[in-house]
Design an enzyme around this catalytic site. Structure first.
Site, mmCIF file in Angstrom:
data_model
loop_
_atom_site.group_PDB
_atom_site.id
_atom_site.type_symbol
_atom_site.label_atom_id
_atom_site.label_comp_id
_atom_site.label_asym_id
_atom_site.label_seq_id
_atom_site.Cartn_x
_atom_site.Cartn_y
_atom_site.Cartn_z
ATOM 1 N N VAL A 69 0.877 -1.168 0.000
ATOM 2 C CA VAL A 69 0.000 0.000 0.000
ATOM 3 C C VAL A 69 0.915 1.219 0.000
ATOM 4 O O VAL A 69 1.826 1.310 0.833
ATOM 5 C CB VAL A 69 -0.940 0.031 1.217
ATOM 6 C CG1 VAL A 69 -1.786 1.300 1.205
ATOM 7 C CG2 VAL A 69 -1.841 -1.199 1.251
ATOM 8 N N TYR A 85 -0.662 -9.570 9.599
ATOM 9 C CA TYR A 85 -1.528 -10.593 9.023
ATOM 10 C C TYR A 85 -2.330 -11.409 10.028
ATOM 11 O O TYR A 85 -3.253 -12.120 9.635
ATOM 12 C CB TYR A 85 -0.696 -11.500 8.116
ATOM 13 C CG TYR A 85 -0.193 -10.741 6.910
ATOM 14 C CD1 TYR A 85 -1.038 -10.448 5.848
ATOM 15 C CD2 TYR A 85 1.112 -10.259 6.860
ATOM 16 C CE1 TYR A 85 -0.593 -9.722 4.755
ATOM 17 C CE2 TYR A 85 1.567 -9.534 5.775
ATOM 18 C CZ TYR A 85 0.712 -9.262 4.721
ATOM 19 O OH TYR A 85 1.152 -8.529 3.653
ATOM 20 N N PHE A 133 8.450 -16.168 -1.344
ATOM 21 C CA PHE A 133 7.645 -15.892 -2.547
ATOM 22 C C PHE A 133 6.843 -14.622 -2.356
ATOM 23 O O PHE A 133 6.748 -14.095 -1.265
ATOM 24 C CB PHE A 133 6.726 -17.083 -2.883
ATOM 25 C CG PHE A 133 5.826 -17.518 -1.752
ATOM 26 C CD1 PHE A 133 4.562 -16.959 -1.602
ATOM 27 C CD2 PHE A 133 6.241 -18.492 -0.851
ATOM 28 C CE1 PHE A 133 3.722 -17.365 -0.571
ATOM 29 C CE2 PHE A 133 5.404 -18.904 0.187
ATOM 30 C CZ PHE A 133 4.157 -18.341 0.321
#
Length: 426
Positions: free
Chosen positions: A89, A128, A426
């Site tokens: 963001v 998260y 990743f």
């Protein structure tokens, strides 16, 4: 300040990939210039419908991408995962709920597709958990002081009759996929590597900037089977006419302890190398104890790594293997009733987990039995692959025992003898 309602979150098509890539680089504090080389490389990995952008007018101010992945649970079993990456963001648009909108949209789509978990590597720890993710694996990194390690400098190869060979990138692309598949079958927490992974990590696909070709070494067993591969680089540092070079390991995978030992010994035997930086390893890696002096391997990093968000409790608990001899007795059966709390509504409910003497799990949703343990879905994610302890989480107030001793039963059922590990970022 643009109102939240005026920020448009939408699926990005290939025509919008340049603007999206600029926003991605901005979010990661890299140069916002997008070269044609980088754009072409990203276009090669573009999956329709799996890339999201948030737009303030015509300007992309947030990015989000997911792709299909197989997550190993051990014993040759995998579950389909929604792998999440490229989450940013822009600093001008934080704290407006943009990430929540993108995450909610992606997780709902993953649930609809039938993915049983979502995965990511978290750049920052606090973000998260509020979306139901929990750290399912951890990672460690060591720096080996080679002169102190006590290894025989006359070492010339594996002790079991195998050999170490230097190979090039094309060889790695041929040999690596099958080796990694064998490793993933036995390593809980490992994730799939597609053909593109091997291309990117051997320089066949480049995102621009400089590419310094690393060295690659393969370990073959006495019968010629490839049991290990390592990619590494070396600097060129001298002090008073004495070499002080460091070998930096990009990645090292092996399917046997003998191959692991041989590759680490090879790296420590290279002339001029006085330090080896191991790269990301399992937190209970065997490496320090391959050395006559384990203290020569200094722990330099220990941190959370693969985060998991459970979307289907029944399928995740039935997918993984269990220790058929574990003492998980509860109320006359080897099982446990869990109350799973999920504010987002994807995986909450009351479930009975039962494990047979053969180590096969069955999970029944919607049971009426009294819960024996209550936990948030993010704590179940931390426990699921066997890394975390329910007893420890109960002590921290993150798991609540509804029946005395239930956390110990959970540990007996869920914990594994070796810790899960994800070799990849990743």
């Amino acid at each position: 300040m643009t109102p939240r309602a005026d920020i448009d979150v939408r699926i990005v098509n290939e025509d919008g990939l340049r603007e999206w890539t600029r926003a991605l680089s901005t979010g990661f504090l890299r140069s916002p210039e997008v070269t044609d080389t980088e754009l072409e490389a990203r276009r090669g990995g573009f999956l329709p419908g799996r890339t999201l952008g948030a737009y303030d007018g015509d300007r992309c101010v947030a990015t989000f991408r997911s792709f299909p992945q197989d997550l190993s649970v051990g014993a040759g079993r995998t579950v389909p995962a929604d792998a999440i990456s490229n989450v940013t963001v822009s600093p001008t648009h934080r704290r407006r709920g943009i990430l929540t909108r993108m995450m909610t949209q992606d997780l709902a789509a993953a649930k609809e597709r039938g993915d049983v978990v979502a995965t990511l590597i978290a750049a920052e720890y606090p973000i998260y958990g509020r979306y139901g993710f929990g750290p399912a694996t951890w990672t460690s990194e060591w720096t080996i002081d080679v002169p102190r390690a006590g290894l025989d400098p006359r070492w010339a190869g594996p002790a079991d009759g195998g050999r170490i060979d230097l190979v090039d990138a094309a060889d790695v692309r041929k040999l690596g996929p099958e080796l990694h598949t064998r490793l993933a079958r036995q390593q809980p927490g490992a994730v799939s590597r597609d053909e593109r992974w091997w291309q990117v990590n051997t320089g066949a696909v480049r995102f621009g900037g400089s590419w310094d070709e690393p060295f690659y070494a393969v370990c073959r067993s006495a019968d010629g089977e490839v049991d290990g591969l390592v990619s590494y680089e070396a600097d060129d540092k001298w002090d008073a006419k004495q070499p002080q070079d460091t070998a930096d390991v990009n990645w090292l995978i092996a399917t046997t302890p003998a191959a692991e030992r041989a590759l680490w010994q090879y790296l420590c035997s290279i002339d001029w190398i006085t330090k080896v930086k191991t790269g990301w390893r399992a937190p209970d890696d065997l490496l320090p104890f391959f050395l006559p002096d384990p203290r020569a391997a200094r722990l330099t990093t220990h941190a959370d790594w693969l985060w998991v968000r459970i979307l289907d409790v029944v399928r995740v608990l039935e997918a993984r293997p269990y220790d058929g001899t574990a003492d998980g007795t509860a109320g006359g059966s080897r099982g446990l009733v869990l109350e799973v709390v999920d504010a987002a509504g994807f995986a909450g409910g009351r479930y009975r987990l039962e494990v047979s003497a053969e180590g096969v799990g069955s999970c029944t949703p919607g049971v009426r039995d009294a819960a024996e343990i209550t936990l948030d879905v993010r704590e179940l994610a931390a426990l699921w692959l066997g890394d975390e302890s329910a007893v420890r989480l109960a002590a921290l107030g993150r798991v609540r025992e509804e029946r005395a001793g239930a956390a110990r039963v959970a540990d007996a059922l869920l914990r594994t003898s070796r810790r899960p590990w994800c070799p990849d970022i990743f």
